[in-house]
Motif scaffolding. Structure first.
Motif, PDB file in Angstrom:
ATOM      1  N   ILE A   1      20.962   7.519  -8.052  1.00 49.67           N
ATOM      2  CA  ILE A   1      20.050   6.894  -8.495  1.00 49.67           C
ATOM      3  C   ILE A   1      20.107   5.620  -8.795  1.00 49.67           C
ATOM      4  O   ILE A   1      18.812   4.968  -8.329  1.00 49.67           O
ATOM      5  N   GLY A   2      21.103   4.989  -8.811  1.00 48.76           N
ATOM      6  CA  GLY A   2      21.679   3.564  -9.426  1.00 48.76           C
ATOM      7  C   GLY A   2      20.368   2.835  -7.838  1.00 48.76           C
ATOM      8  O   GLY A   2      19.728   1.749  -7.929  1.00 48.76           O
ATOM      9  N   MET A   3      20.444   3.016  -6.329  1.00 44.80           N
ATOM     10  CA  MET A   3      19.944   3.343  -4.908  1.00 44.80           C
ATOM     11  C   MET A   3      18.182   3.478  -5.418  1.00 44.80           C
ATOM     12  O   MET A   3      17.933   2.481  -4.032  1.00 44.80           O
ATOM     13  N   ALA A   4      17.819   4.047  -6.421  1.00 47.46           N
ATOM     14  CA  ALA A   4      16.343   3.966  -6.584  1.00 47.46           C
ATOM     15  C   ALA A   4      15.816   2.921  -6.408  1.00 47.46           C
ATOM     16  O   ALA A   4      15.035   2.616  -5.504  1.00 47.46           O
ATOM     17  N   GLY A   5      16.398   1.759  -7.716  1.00 50.15           N
ATOM     18  CA  GLY A   5      15.790   0.345  -7.618  1.00 50.15           C
ATOM     19  C   GLY A   5      15.293   0.086  -6.211  1.00 50.15           C
ATOM     20  O   GLY A   5      15.551  -1.333  -6.150  1.00 50.15           O
ATOM     21  N   ASP A   6      16.528  -0.261  -5.510  1.00 47.35           N
ATOM     22  CA  ASP A   6      17.033  -0.835  -4.646  1.00 47.35           C
ATOM     23  C   ASP A   6      16.077  -0.401  -3.652  1.00 47.35           C
ATOM     24  O   ASP A   6      15.806  -1.059  -2.087  1.00 47.35           O
ATOM     25  N   ILE A   7      15.564   1.015  -3.517  1.00 52.00           N
ATOM     26  CA  ILE A   7      14.842   1.322  -2.770  1.00 52.00           C
ATOM     27  C   ILE A   7      13.522   0.903  -2.787  1.00 52.00           C
ATOM     28  O   ILE A   7      12.125   0.063  -2.343  1.00 52.00           O
ATOM     29  N   HIS A   8      12.826   0.534  -3.977  1.00 49.47           N
ATOM     30  CA  HIS A   8      12.289   0.216  -4.653  1.00 49.47           C
ATOM     31  C   HIS A   8      12.224  -1.490  -4.245  1.00 49.47           C
ATOM     32  O   HIS A   8      10.909  -1.869  -3.428  1.00 49.47           O
ATOM     33  N   ARG A   9      12.703  -2.565  -4.181  1.00 55.95           N
ATOM     34  CA  ARG A   9      12.900  -3.484  -4.428  1.00 55.95           C
ATOM     35  C   ARG A   9      12.552  -3.487  -2.755  1.00 55.95           C
ATOM     36  O   ARG A   9      11.571  -4.559  -2.033  1.00 55.95           O
ATOM     37  N   MET A  10      13.371  -2.640  -1.634  1.00 55.52           N
ATOM     38  CA  MET A  10      12.926  -2.665   0.012  1.00 55.52           C
ATOM     39  C   MET A  10      11.734  -2.831  -0.204  1.00 55.52           C
ATOM     40  O   MET A  10      10.895  -3.588   0.595  1.00 55.52           O
ATOM     41  N   VAL A  11      10.598  -1.904  -0.068  1.00 52.67           N
ATOM     42  CA  VAL A  11       9.103  -1.763  -0.844  1.00 52.67           C
ATOM     43  C   VAL A  11       9.315  -3.036  -0.431  1.00 52.67           C
ATOM     44  O   VAL A  11       8.212  -3.267  -0.334  1.00 52.67           O
ATOM     45  N   GLU A  12       9.621  -4.178  -2.172  1.00 57.22           N
ATOM     46  CA  GLU A  12       8.428  -4.845  -2.147  1.00 57.22           C
ATOM     47  C   GLU A  12       8.269  -6.193  -1.128  1.00 57.22           C
ATOM     48  O   GLU A  12       8.068  -6.635  -1.006  1.00 57.22           O
ATOM     49  N   VAL A  13      10.066  -6.015  -0.859  1.00 55.34           N
ATOM     50  CA  VAL A  13       9.833  -6.697   0.393  1.00 55.34           C
ATOM     51  C   VAL A  13       9.728  -6.638   1.543  1.00 55.34           C
ATOM     52  O   VAL A  13       9.000  -7.469   2.282  1.00 55.34           O
ATOM     53  N   ALA A  14       9.559  -5.453   1.867  1.00 56.72           N
ATOM     54  CA  ALA A  14       8.739  -5.120   3.110  1.00 56.72           C
ATOM     55  C   ALA A  14       7.200  -5.041   3.468  1.00 56.72           C
ATOM     56  O   ALA A  14       6.179  -6.205   3.924  1.00 56.72           O
ATOM     57  N   GLU A  15       6.936  -5.518   1.678  1.00 57.34           N
ATOM     58  CA  GLU A  15       5.294  -5.530   1.626  1.00 57.34           C
ATOM     59  C   GLU A  15       5.023  -7.374   1.576  1.00 57.34           C
ATOM     60  O   GLU A  15       4.567  -8.394   2.205  1.00 57.34           O
ATOM     61  N   ARG A  16       6.144  -8.331   1.346  1.00 57.01           N
ATOM     62  CA  ARG A  16       6.266  -9.586   0.566  1.00 57.01           C
ATOM     63  C   ARG A  16       6.654 -10.157   2.149  1.00 57.01           C
ATOM     64  O   ARG A  16       6.008 -10.764   3.238  1.00 57.01           O
ATOM     65  N   GLU A  17       7.843  -9.717   3.121  1.00 55.28           N
ATOM     66  CA  GLU A  17       8.264 -10.245   4.172  1.00 55.28           C
ATOM     67  C   GLU A  17       8.226 -10.566   5.685  1.00 55.28           C
ATOM     68  O   GLU A  17       9.092 -10.129   6.555  1.00 55.28           O
ATOM     69  N   GLY A  18       7.587  -8.725   4.880  1.00 51.73           N
ATOM     70  CA  GLY A  18       7.570  -7.845   6.870  1.00 51.73           C
ATOM     71  C   GLY A  18       8.544  -6.641   6.837  1.00 51.73           C
ATOM     72  O   GLY A  18       9.861  -6.542   5.851  1.00 51.73           O
ATOM     73  N   ALA A  19       8.189  -5.579   7.248  1.00 50.93           N
ATOM     74  CA  ALA A  19       9.550  -4.185   7.826  1.00 50.93           C
ATOM     75  C   ALA A  19      10.431  -5.078   7.980  1.00 50.93           C
ATOM     76  O   ALA A  19      11.300  -4.520   8.038  1.00 50.93           O
ATOM     77  N   THR A  20      10.650  -6.218   8.722  1.00 52.33           N
ATOM     78  CA  THR A  20      12.326  -6.425   9.491  1.00 52.33           C
ATOM     79  C   THR A  20      13.051  -6.986   8.272  1.00 52.33           C
ATOM     80  O   THR A  20      14.491  -5.785   8.376  1.00 52.33           O
TER      81      THR A  20
END
Length: 113
Positions: free
Chosen positions: A70-89
């Motif tokens: 459940i705690g990792m869910a926040g990290d996954i959400h952050r990954m989506v934001e990073v993908a939108e900002r900086e790209g999928a890599t």
């Protein structure tokens, strides 16, 4: 002397009574399953109680693993934001760091369940 009439004694006498309460919906489901099996409710419940497998509740360690997921869910959400900002890599690099932990936790929790 007159012969005794009535039902003959059962081969195996039921000695203990086990009773429990169910909701109307649960009773209906039990009644339907017993009818489908071709037995009365008492026989159905007796067979279910004796032959069924009960799944254990999670241990304290397993509950901790779920909390960690459940705690990792926040990290996954952050990954989506990073993908939108900086790209999928960049998002893929973040995901790789969590993938092994997530896989091991999920495999542990799903084993024998």
């Amino acid at each position: 002397m007159a012969k005794l009439k009535g039902r003959p004694p059962k081969e195996r006498k039921q000695e203990k009574f086990v009773g429990f309460f169910v909701t109307k919906v649960q009773y209906f489901v039990i009644q339907q399953k017993a009818a489908k099996a071709g037995v009365n409710i008492s026989d159905y419940m007796r067979q279910a109680a004796v032959n069924a497998q009960v799944k254990m509740k999670w241990t304290e360690e397993e509950r901790g693993m779920v909390k960690q997921l459940i705690g990792m869910a926040g990290d996954i959400h952050r990954m989506v934001e990073v993908a939108e900002r900086e790209g999928a890599t960049q998002a893929a690099l973040l995901f790789v760091s969590h993938r092994g932990v997530m896989d091991s936790i999920i495999n542990t929790l799903c084993h024998d369940r």
